[in-house]
Design a protein around this motif. Structure first.
Motif, mmCIF file in Angstrom:
data_model
loop_
_atom_site.group_PDB
_atom_site.id
_atom_site.type_symbol
_atom_site.label_atom_id
_atom_site.label_comp_id
_atom_site.label_asym_id
_atom_site.label_seq_id
_atom_site.Cartn_x
_atom_site.Cartn_y
_atom_site.Cartn_z
ATOM 1 N N THR A 16 -9.981 -5.715 -1.656
ATOM 2 C CA THR A 16 -9.168 -4.640 -1.085
ATOM 3 C C THR A 16 -9.834 -3.290 -1.285
ATOM 4 O O THR A 16 -9.244 -2.270 -0.976
ATOM 5 N N MET A 63 -4.949 -0.181 -8.782
ATOM 6 C CA MET A 63 -5.127 -1.592 -9.109
ATOM 7 C C MET A 63 -6.308 -2.186 -8.339
ATOM 8 O O MET A 63 -6.632 -3.336 -8.513
ATOM 9 N N THR A 64 -6.935 -1.365 -7.500
ATOM 10 C CA THR A 64 -8.046 -1.916 -6.732
ATOM 11 C C THR A 64 -9.186 -2.338 -7.642
ATOM 12 O O THR A 64 -9.895 -3.270 -7.345
ATOM 13 N N LYS A 79 4.481 3.513 -2.365
ATOM 14 C CA LYS A 79 3.416 2.535 -2.559
ATOM 15 C C LYS A 79 2.800 2.166 -1.206
ATOM 16 O O LYS A 79 1.583 2.050 -1.073
ATOM 17 N N LYS A 135 0.650 5.018 0.009
ATOM 18 C CA LYS A 135 -0.631 5.054 -0.711
ATOM 19 C C LYS A 135 -1.544 3.928 -0.246
ATOM 20 O O LYS A 135 -2.764 4.092 -0.152
ATOM 21 N N MET A 136 -0.947 2.753 0.021
ATOM 22 C CA MET A 136 -1.756 1.621 0.485
ATOM 23 C C MET A 136 -2.435 1.970 1.813
ATOM 24 O O MET A 136 -3.635 1.737 1.989
ATOM 25 N N THR A 195 3.198 -5.124 -0.532
ATOM 26 C CA THR A 195 1.849 -4.675 -0.180
ATOM 27 C C THR A 195 0.881 -5.843 -0.395
ATOM 28 O O THR A 195 -0.241 -5.653 -0.845
ATOM 29 N N THR A 222 -12.446 -9.678 -9.064
ATOM 30 C CA THR A 222 -12.469 -11.010 -8.440
ATOM 31 C C THR A 222 -13.058 -10.884 -7.040
ATOM 32 O O THR A 222 -12.692 -11.610 -6.146
ATOM 33 N N LEU A 230 -5.285 4.258 1.176
ATOM 34 C CA LEU A 230 -6.429 3.541 0.601
ATOM 35 C C LEU A 230 -7.171 2.732 1.648
ATOM 36 O O LEU A 230 -8.395 2.603 1.616
ATOM 37 N N GLU A 252 -9.008 -3.788 -10.558
ATOM 38 C CA GLU A 252 -8.806 -5.168 -11.016
ATOM 39 C C GLU A 252 -9.083 -6.175 -9.908
ATOM 40 O O GLU A 252 -9.622 -7.231 -10.135
#
Lengths: 277, 277
Positions: free
Chosen positions: A15, A1-2, A188, A191-192, A156, A8, A195, A4
């Motif tokens: 992120t 989702m980074t 999750k 993984k965060m 997160t 912005t 990342l 998306e």
């Protein structure tokens, strides 16, 4: 989702781990602060006992004569002060905010210590939450600490993101429960961290089982332990497994966690010896 | 804390109940949507089983032939799709997004149904989270529903605030556990609902006890039930008390909540009859 999030893109909200504009600077701390190790305690899913594990870690470290602080980054659902029976409001000076101090000498900062009543809600959107978390780092007079434990809220979102971007973390400890559902959400969190290039120090499986007070049977209320499998799958060290201890729950409810002498403490001391900083 | 929020007053972030600039408009929904009752399920504290209670409520209502939907507003820690074994990505058209549908016909929207992998983290700050929650209301083709249950994340931050400000809620159900600590945080949720002028339909105490599978003893793992006391103190109806049922946990983990036939379901049906809309 980074991807998306990148649409912005703004240094404040970005992120991405590749975006050059991001490169979030680690926040400065007060000159009088000398903190050797900053460790985040995270779970992704709520209610797995992350705050109890944070508090037990702090108590175990303090009993070994380390200087310990807890930064309660769970702004909208803070649990830490109550476990240590700390209710008085925080004091400040021109120099900064003084953390509260437990009988064992654990220094504690929590938004609950800034509220008129401890059950007042903090109805804040993300930017205010992130700003409060940052101030707990920049404006607090922590002094000399061997360990600062940062208790992160579930999810997160803003608080974990701010801590991972802006605090000089030595790494994070992930707390989970045997429930597969919890594990999915905990993945999750793992993984965060990956990342965000934050080191995972290890996994703690909490609430693994309960001992029936009558017949002594181990009851696996959330199903069989999946700690080894989860740790191996994520490629992170398993620090250990903790059963549910109703004595600990009662002590936490009465603000007496520091007088806990049960078997969990020994296990937590074992975890600490397995953490490689 | 609303006062401090006002210092940064802006209609987008304002949480004041008196500020005239706020008066958040309820969001429009698609023309084809006719939703009789929108009910939020909230807890303040994570891990008290709010998502299981939401799912059980949906199953109980669907078995009574009501048209039911679940809007999973827990953007960073979604639990709902897994309980119903729904993994396929959501489909859309020019008209909007089609919710997924369970075998019992429960319509489900969750951010997890938009991710490449279900354990991918959604590392979003508040404004993105609020915007996703809003889209689940404005852009989804719910069609005719008797009940839309909104599963809220822990805390009193962006998602609950957006839902309370922008959704036409009939009211919220508060889920708690017997742990005093959980209750303190749940009181924050109750105060938030009151500040936001959202009706509280009742309180559910979850995880009240567990039955030892060997000797049948009721084990109060989180201490004695405080449900009646908590409800009376908050001046809200007590809908009922639920024990922990390991069978339910196992079914949720395997995506088979709809085949659950245990005693919790009967109790949840009792709750529904006590909700006054």
């Amino acid at each position: 989702m980074t991807k998306e999030a990148c649409e912005t893109c703004h240094p404040e909200t970005c992120t991405s781990t590749t975006c050059e504009t991001k490169k979030a600077e680690k926040l400065p701390s007060k000159d009088i602060n000398h903190i050797k190790h900053v460790i985040g305690i995270m779970s992704g899913k709520g209610g797995v006992g992350k705050s109890s594990v944070t508090a037990l870690l702090a108590v175990a470290l303090a009993r070994e004569s380390y200087q310990v602080g807890i930064l309660d980054a769970d702004i909208t659902g803070p649990s830490i002060p109550k476990m240590f029976n700390i209710h008085r409001p925080l004091q400040g000076s021109d120099l900064g905010i003084f953390p509260a101090e437990s009988p064992l000498g654990i220094k504690i900062i929590s938004l609950n210590l800034l509220l008129p009543q401890e059950d007042d809600p903090v109805i804040w959107r993300g930017p205010l939450i992130a700003s409060a978390v940052k101030q707990f780092w920049t404006d607090v007079l922590w002094g000399e600490l061997d360990y600062l434990l940062v208790d992160l809220p579930p999810g997160t979102g803003d608080a974990p993101l701010t801590v991972m971007q802006s605090f000089p973390l030595a790494g994070i400890v992930i707390v989970t429960s045997p429930q597969e559902l919890a594990n999915m959400i905990v993945r999750k969190a793992i993984k965060m961290a990956s990342l965000m290039k934050v080191k995972i120090l290890g996994l703690v499986e909490n609430m693994s089982y309960i001992l029936c007070p009558d017949c002594g049977k181990e009851i696996y209320i959330f199903g069989p332990s999946r700690a080894e499998e989860a740790a191996a799958k994520a490629g992170i060290p398993l620090l250990g497994v903790l059963p549910l201890d109703p004595e600990l729950t009662t002590l936490c409810d009465h603000g007496k966690i520091e007088s806990y002498q049960g078997m969990l403490l020994e296990r937590v001391q074992g975890f600490i010896s397995r953490i490689s900083l």
